[in-house]
Each structure stands twice: as structure tokens, then as C-alpha cells.
Design a protein around this motif. Structure first.
Motif, PDB file in Angstrom:
ATOM      1  N   PRO A   1      34.179  57.052 -39.080  1.00 42.29           N
ATOM      2  CA  PRO A   1      33.521  56.996 -40.537  1.00 42.29           C
ATOM      3  C   PRO A   1      32.921  58.229 -41.280  1.00 42.29           C
ATOM      4  N   GLY A   2      33.388  58.477 -42.661  1.00 46.86           N
ATOM      5  CA  GLY A   2      33.030  59.643 -43.359  1.00 46.86           C
ATOM      6  C   GLY A   2      33.494  60.911 -42.728  1.00 46.86           C
ATOM      7  N   GLY A   3      34.353  60.832 -41.537  1.00 47.19           N
ATOM      8  CA  GLY A   3      34.783  62.047 -40.937  1.00 47.19           C
ATOM      9  C   GLY A   3      34.010  62.545 -39.768  1.00 47.19           C
ATOM     10  N   VAL A   4      33.161  61.650 -39.314  1.00 51.39           N
ATOM     11  CA  VAL A   4      32.131  62.038 -38.271  1.00 51.39           C
ATOM     12  C   VAL A   4      32.592  61.078 -37.090  1.00 51.39           C
ATOM     13  N   PHE A   5      33.034  61.770 -35.960  1.00 53.46           N
ATOM     14  CA  PHE A   5      33.390  60.802 -34.721  1.00 53.46           C
ATOM     15  C   PHE A   5      32.362  60.002 -33.954  1.00 53.46           C
ATOM     16  N   THR A   6      32.733  58.812 -34.022  1.00 53.63           N
ATOM     17  CA  THR A   6      31.668  57.804 -33.715  1.00 53.63           C
ATOM     18  C   THR A   6      32.297  56.881 -32.424  1.00 53.63           C
ATOM     19  N   ARG A   7      31.625  56.427 -31.498  1.00 56.15           N
ATOM     20  CA  ARG A   7      31.877  55.456 -30.555  1.00 56.15           C
ATOM     21  C   ARG A   7      30.794  54.225 -30.524  1.00 56.15           C
TER      22      ARG A   7
ATOM     23  N   GLY B   1      20.538  55.803 -20.816  1.00 56.59           N
ATOM     24  CA  GLY B   1      20.049  57.057 -21.241  1.00 56.59           C
ATOM     25  C   GLY B   1      21.232  58.054 -21.400  1.00 56.59           C
ATOM     26  N   SER B   2      22.041  58.254 -20.254  1.00 61.56           N
ATOM     27  CA  SER B   2      23.129  58.930 -20.134  1.00 61.56           C
ATOM     28  C   SER B   2      24.116  59.141 -21.369  1.00 61.56           C
ATOM     29  N   LEU B   3      24.436  57.596 -21.663  1.00 63.20           N
ATOM     30  CA  LEU B   3      25.299  57.356 -22.525  1.00 63.20           C
ATOM     31  C   LEU B   3      24.798  57.454 -24.078  1.00 63.20           C
ATOM     32  N   GLY B   4      23.555  57.463 -24.052  1.00 63.85           N
ATOM     33  CA  GLY B   4      22.795  57.510 -25.479  1.00 63.85           C
ATOM     34  C   GLY B   4      23.082  56.380 -26.425  1.00 63.85           C
ATOM     35  N   LEU B   5      22.734  55.146 -25.532  1.00 66.90           N
ATOM     36  CA  LEU B   5      22.980  53.990 -26.223  1.00 66.90           C
ATOM     37  C   LEU B   5      21.875  53.506 -27.194  1.00 66.90           C
TER      38      LEU B   5
ATOM     39  N   TRP C   1      24.657  37.028 -21.438  1.00 66.26           N
ATOM     40  CA  TRP C   1      23.838  37.996 -21.995  1.00 66.26           C
ATOM     41  C   TRP C   1      24.883  39.055 -22.833  1.00 66.26           C
ATOM     42  N   ARG C   2      24.467  39.512 -23.802  1.00 60.95           N
ATOM     43  CA  ARG C   2      25.516  39.994 -24.653  1.00 60.95           C
ATOM     44  C   ARG C   2      24.605  41.408 -25.372  1.00 60.95           C
ATOM     45  N   ALA C   3      25.144  42.398 -25.432  1.00 60.83           N
ATOM     46  CA  ALA C   3      24.483  43.604 -26.383  1.00 60.83           C
ATOM     47  C   ALA C   3      25.628  44.563 -26.816  1.00 60.83           C
ATOM     48  N   CYS C   4      25.316  44.970 -27.930  1.00 62.95           N
ATOM     49  CA  CYS C   4      26.028  46.131 -28.615  1.00 62.95           C
ATOM     50  C   CYS C   4      25.132  47.285 -29.080  1.00 62.95           C
ATOM     51  N   TRP C   5      25.999  48.323 -28.754  1.00 63.11           N
ATOM     52  CA  TRP C   5      25.267  49.590 -29.045  1.00 63.11           C
ATOM     53  C   TRP C   5      26.128  50.736 -29.627  1.00 63.11           C
ATOM     54  N   ARG C   6      25.520  51.704 -30.525  1.00 60.74           N
ATOM     55  CA  ARG C   6      26.014  52.796 -31.097  1.00 60.74           C
ATOM     56  C   ARG C   6      25.889  53.760 -29.590  1.00 60.74           C
ATOM     57  N   GLN C   7      27.477  54.480 -29.266  1.00 53.83           N
ATOM     58  CA  GLN C   7      27.254  55.120 -28.079  1.00 53.83           C
ATOM     59  C   GLN C   7      27.119  56.909 -28.569  1.00 53.83           C
ATOM     60  N   MET C   8      25.995  57.539 -28.654  1.00 59.00           N
ATOM     61  CA  MET C   8      25.732  58.827 -29.009  1.00 59.00           C
ATOM     62  C   MET C   8      26.622  59.834 -28.317  1.00 59.00           C
ATOM     63  N   ASP C   9      26.600  59.394 -26.833  1.00 57.86           N
ATOM     64  CA  ASP C   9      27.604  60.305 -25.852  1.00 57.86           C
ATOM     65  C   ASP C   9      28.870  60.152 -26.117  1.00 57.86           C
ATOM     66  N   VAL C  10      29.684  60.795 -27.420  1.00 60.15           N
ATOM     67  CA  VAL C  10      31.030  60.414 -27.795  1.00 60.15           C
ATOM     68  C   VAL C  10      31.698  61.114 -26.906  1.00 60.15           C
ATOM     69  N   GLY C  11      31.744  61.844 -25.856  1.00 64.23           N
ATOM     70  CA  GLY C  11      32.616  62.444 -25.022  1.00 64.23           C
ATOM     71  C   GLY C  11      32.809  61.481 -23.939  1.00 64.23           C
ATOM     72  N   SER C  12      32.016  60.418 -23.899  1.00 61.60           N
ATOM     73  CA  SER C  12      32.440  59.356 -22.851  1.00 61.60           C
ATOM     74  C   SER C  12      33.145  58.248 -23.335  1.00 61.60           C
ATOM     75  N   SER C  13      34.779  58.271 -22.695  1.00 62.03           N
ATOM     76  CA  SER C  13      35.538  57.220 -23.217  1.00 62.03           C
ATOM     77  C   SER C  13      35.743  56.136 -22.156  1.00 62.03           C
TER      78      SER C  13
ATOM     79  N   ALA D   1      34.008  43.847 -21.886  1.00 62.59           N
ATOM     80  CA  ALA D   1      33.544  45.185 -22.937  1.00 62.59           C
ATOM     81  C   ALA D   1      34.336  45.496 -23.988  1.00 62.59           C
ATOM     82  N   VAL D   2      33.900  45.978 -25.087  1.00 61.69           N
ATOM     83  CA  VAL D   2      34.612  46.467 -25.984  1.00 61.69           C
ATOM     84  C   VAL D   2      34.248  47.933 -26.317  1.00 61.69           C
ATOM     85  N   MET D   3      35.161  48.814 -26.455  1.00 63.38           N
ATOM     86  CA  MET D   3      34.578  50.103 -26.929  1.00 63.38           C
ATOM     87  C   MET D   3      35.524  50.497 -28.282  1.00 63.38           C
ATOM     88  N   THR D   4      34.729  50.878 -29.213  1.00 62.06           N
ATOM     89  CA  THR D   4      35.387  51.295 -30.502  1.00 62.06           C
ATOM     90  C   THR D   4      35.278  52.972 -30.563  1.00 62.06           C
TER      91      THR D   4
END
Length: 406
Positions: free
Chosen positions: A325-331, A356-360, A376-388, A318-321
Motif C-alpha cells: 500500500p502506497g509503495g510500502v512493503f507490508t505484512r 516480539g521477534s516478528l514485531g506483531l 481465540w483469534r488475533a490479527c496483527w501487522r507484522q513489522m518484521d517484513v522479512g519473515s514470510s 493462519a492467514v498471512m498477507t
């Protein structure tokens, strides 16, 4: 009051004890070690906890060796250490730190000849566990969830949620520091070491998701020590400015685009084994889009990640970023089941259970997704930015444990 020694002198004494012949060193040797990611919090917490435990009142004083949980070669990947130990101090440098590369061979240092205190984690992993040192853990100070491996009689046995483990370390060590004789340069350096991970991990104490009273109180205490030290400093001493210190640390920490993908993946990395499956999670301080544009294209990235997984014998990589970008905190999050059918099932089940809980949300129209060759591989933008990684890795591990029970 207890006498002071510089941090550089303390580290030199610890190294001398570690490298002495078995008959000439303390038995047992007492270590303080952070987790395998060896980030600022782990490295700095181990150094300060070891320093103050070593300088406790004489009736309790035992040499504690701070061990940075990484090979010496990997120190070069942590440029942010140069902000904590700048040349102007003319004292400690990253080269003074003690690493896994400095440990004697297992035959020269059996588990029975050691005691271990864990900071910033509560389960010893990797080569240290292979050597059997996990059976010699006697204390723990951690801000992660208690995984139940630390003995109930351990002293200390501290678990509390906060942004930085350093905040808990300072709360434990404050009585010792207050008993030590004041020394401007030593107090200044120790306070800078203390402040670095607190500022980074709480975004200067501004993160509502991470900052707690532990962090606020620890920062106030460390900065009080720092201001007191600088008030009697020579006029040419480097002044302390919280904003500038944080910005300098962040700039160095986030400067990874000159590295190879292998170095980026191993810079902030943790590995776990649950059941028969191995999981590795890398955290990257730049987004996938930036990495693909600046470091290497999609094929280069995926090939490097697969090679890293093979090198680390991972079933799930797994890779988390984390980026702004543009001053918006993103995971962002990528999960790759590449160790056979069981690994694929775990990866898929993780997405189903936690999406659902991570907002993938699918990243870039599925550009990094893939399903081929039993993988199997999947990549998402994680809307729940509070979960590291602190939250996401246990989610993955729980699905691995469920799979092992079936």
C-alpha cells in the motif's frame, strides 16, 4: 549432443506414460513434485527439473514426470501461468501441466511402483502421503530448512538458502542443459519458465532479505540462454525485458480481488500436522483492508475462513498477507485457534513467544480479533517484513510440537 524435444512434447510423453495401463508403463514411474502451495516456484521447478533429468546423458536418462501439486481445477486460480506460457508460443499451455487429478487410483499406482523427487519442500504431505508415496522419496532439491525426513543416501540431497528453489534446480541442471543441442524456441521457453519464479521470489533480484548468489548466478545463466535464443529469433518474436516480464507476472499473480474468499484462501495454501493438531496457512497477495473493502466484509471473511478450516479439518488456521500500500512493503498475520483448548493454547503461546521477534502489532484496533465459543483469534501487522510463511509456519509448528510433548 543430446537431441531436443519441445516442452509440450515432453509433457505429452509424461502424461502418456502416467495414463498407460500398468503393464505398459515404466516401472517404477519417477515423479518430480513441488509443495502443496503449488506456486510459481514449485510448479516451474518441478517442470524444469523433470525435463532436464529426463534428458540427461543416455546412461542416466529416465522419464521424470513433473507433477503440479494441486487439483486441475485450481490451475484456473493461477493466472500468472498465462504470462509464462503466452499464446504467442503456440506450444505449452497450463492445460498441458500434469496435476493431482491425473494420478491413477492408489490401487493402480502403489508406492512400490513409484519414485519421488521433491523440489521446493522436503516433506511430502496431503493426499500423496496418505497414499504412502512418502516412503518412496529418493531425492530432494530445496531452499527450506531440512526437516530430517530425506534419507541420507538420497541423490540429490540439496539444501541451501536462497530466494527461489528454481535457482538450486538450475545449478543442478546446468551441465545437462549445456550438453543439449541448441534450439531457439525450446531454449527461449525453458529460460522464461526458469526466470519467472526467480524474478517473483526475489523481486527482480532486488530484495536484500531474499536474494543470494544462487539467485544471481541462476538468473544470469537463464538470461544468457534467453538472450542467445532471441539473438537468432525471427523479428516478430516477443522480446525479453526483465522489468516488463516481472511486472506482467506480478500483475497477474496479484489479481485476486475478483475471486471468492474460498478461492483466495486456497490459492496459496499449505497444511501441516504436528502431534494431534492440524495447521493450515494461506498467503494472500492483498492486505486485509483491501480484501474487506473489495471482496467481502468482516463477517463474510471470517465465515469463509471458518468454513475453509472446517473443510480442511484445521485446528489452527493462519492467514498471512503481503502487499505494497502506497509503495510500502507490508505484512499482516492472523492466527485462529478453533480446534479446542489445545489449539487455543498453541495460538496464544505462539503470540507470546514470537510476538516480539516478528514485531506483531494489533491490526486496526483489533477489528479481526475475537474470543468466543472456546476459540481465540488475533490479527496483527507484522513489522518484521522479512519473515514470510517460510519462517512463520515453523514457529507455529514448533509451538504445536511443544504442546504435543506436554
Amino acid at each position: 549432443m543430446a537431441q531436443r524435444v519441445s516442452l509440450k512434447s515432453f509433457l505429452a510423453t509424461a502424461r502418456k506414460a502416467l495414463t498407460a495401463p500398468p503393464s505398459q508403463r515404466p516401472n517404477p514411474l519417477t515423479f518430480v513434485v513441488g509443495n502443496e502451495s503449488a506456486d510459481l516456484d514449485s510448479i516451474c521447478s518441478a517442470v524444469l527439473y523433470a525435463y532436464f533429468r529426463t534428458h540427461a546423458p543416455s546412461s542416466q536418462s529416465v522419464l521424470h514426470i513433473p507433477l503440479s501439486n494441486l487439483p486441475r481445477a485450481d490451475l484456473a486460480l493461477r493466472a500468472e501461468l498465462n504470462a509464462i506460457f503466452p499464446p504467442s508460443f503456440n506450444s505449452v499451455t497450463p492445460d498441458d501441466l500434469i496435476t493431482l487429478s491425473d494420478l491413477p487410483s492408489p490401487s493402480d499406482l502403489p508406492p512400490s511402483a513409484t519414485k519421488w523427487y521433491l523440489v521446493d519442500h522436503n516433506v511430502l504431505t496431503g493426499d500423496l502421503t496418505k497414499r504412502g508415496y512418502d516412503k518412496s522419496v529418493v531425492g530432494c532439491v530445496d531452499h527450506h530448512d531440512d526437516e530430517g525426513t530425506i534419507p541420507s543416501h538420497a541423490q540429490p540431497r540439496v539444501f541451501a538458502k536462497c530466494g527461489s528453489c528454481m535457482s538450486l534446480v538450475l545449478s543442478q541442471c546446468q551441465p545437462i542443459w549445456d550438453q543439449l543441442q541448441s534450439h531457439q524456441e525450446i531454449d527461449e521457453e525453458l529460460a522464461r519458465v526458469a526466470m519467472a519464479p526467480i524474478l517473483i521470489d526475489t523481486v527482480k533480484l532486488t530484495s536484500k532479505d531474499k536474494t543470494t548468489d544462487w539467485d544471481v548466478n541462476a538468473a544470469a545463466y537463464a538470461e544468457e540462454k534467453l538472450v542467445a535464443a532471441l539473438s537468432v529469433a525471427r523479428s516478430n518474436r516477443q522480446r525479453y525485458d526483465r522489468e516488463k516480464y516481472f511486472d506482467h507476472l506480478s500483475e497477474l499473480k496479484d489479481s485476486i480481488l475478483h475471486l471468492s474468499y474460498r478461492d483466495i484462501l486456497r490459492k496459496d495454501y499449505k497444511k501441516w500436522t504436528d502431534g494431534s493438531l492440524n495447521l493450515g496457512v494461506s498467503t494472500i497477495v492483498q492486505g486485509f483492508e483491501t480484501c474487506l473493502a473489495e471482496v467481502g466484509d468482516k463477517q463474510t471473511f471470517l465465515a469463509a475462513l471458518k468454513d475453509w478450516a472446517k473443510e480442511q479439518q484445521l485446528d489452527i488456521a493462519a492467514v498471512m498477507t503481503v502487499s505494497k500500500p502506497g509503495g510500502v512493503f507490508t505484512r499482516e498475520l492472523l492466527v485462529w485457534g478453533l480446534g479446542g483448548q489445545d489449539a487455543v493454547k498453541v495460538a496464544r503461546r505462539f503470540a507470546e513467544k514470537n510476538g516480539g521477534s516478528l514485531g506483531l502489532e494489533k491490526w486496526n484496533n483489533g477489528e479481526l480479533d475475537g474470543e468466543e465459543g472456546g476459540e481465540w483469534r488475533a490479527c496483527w501487522r507484522q513489522m518484521d517484513v522479512g519473515s514470510s510463511r517460510k519462517q512463520v509456519a515453523p514457529m507455529l509448528r514448533e509451538v504445536m510440537k511443544e504442546s504435543a510433548r506436554l
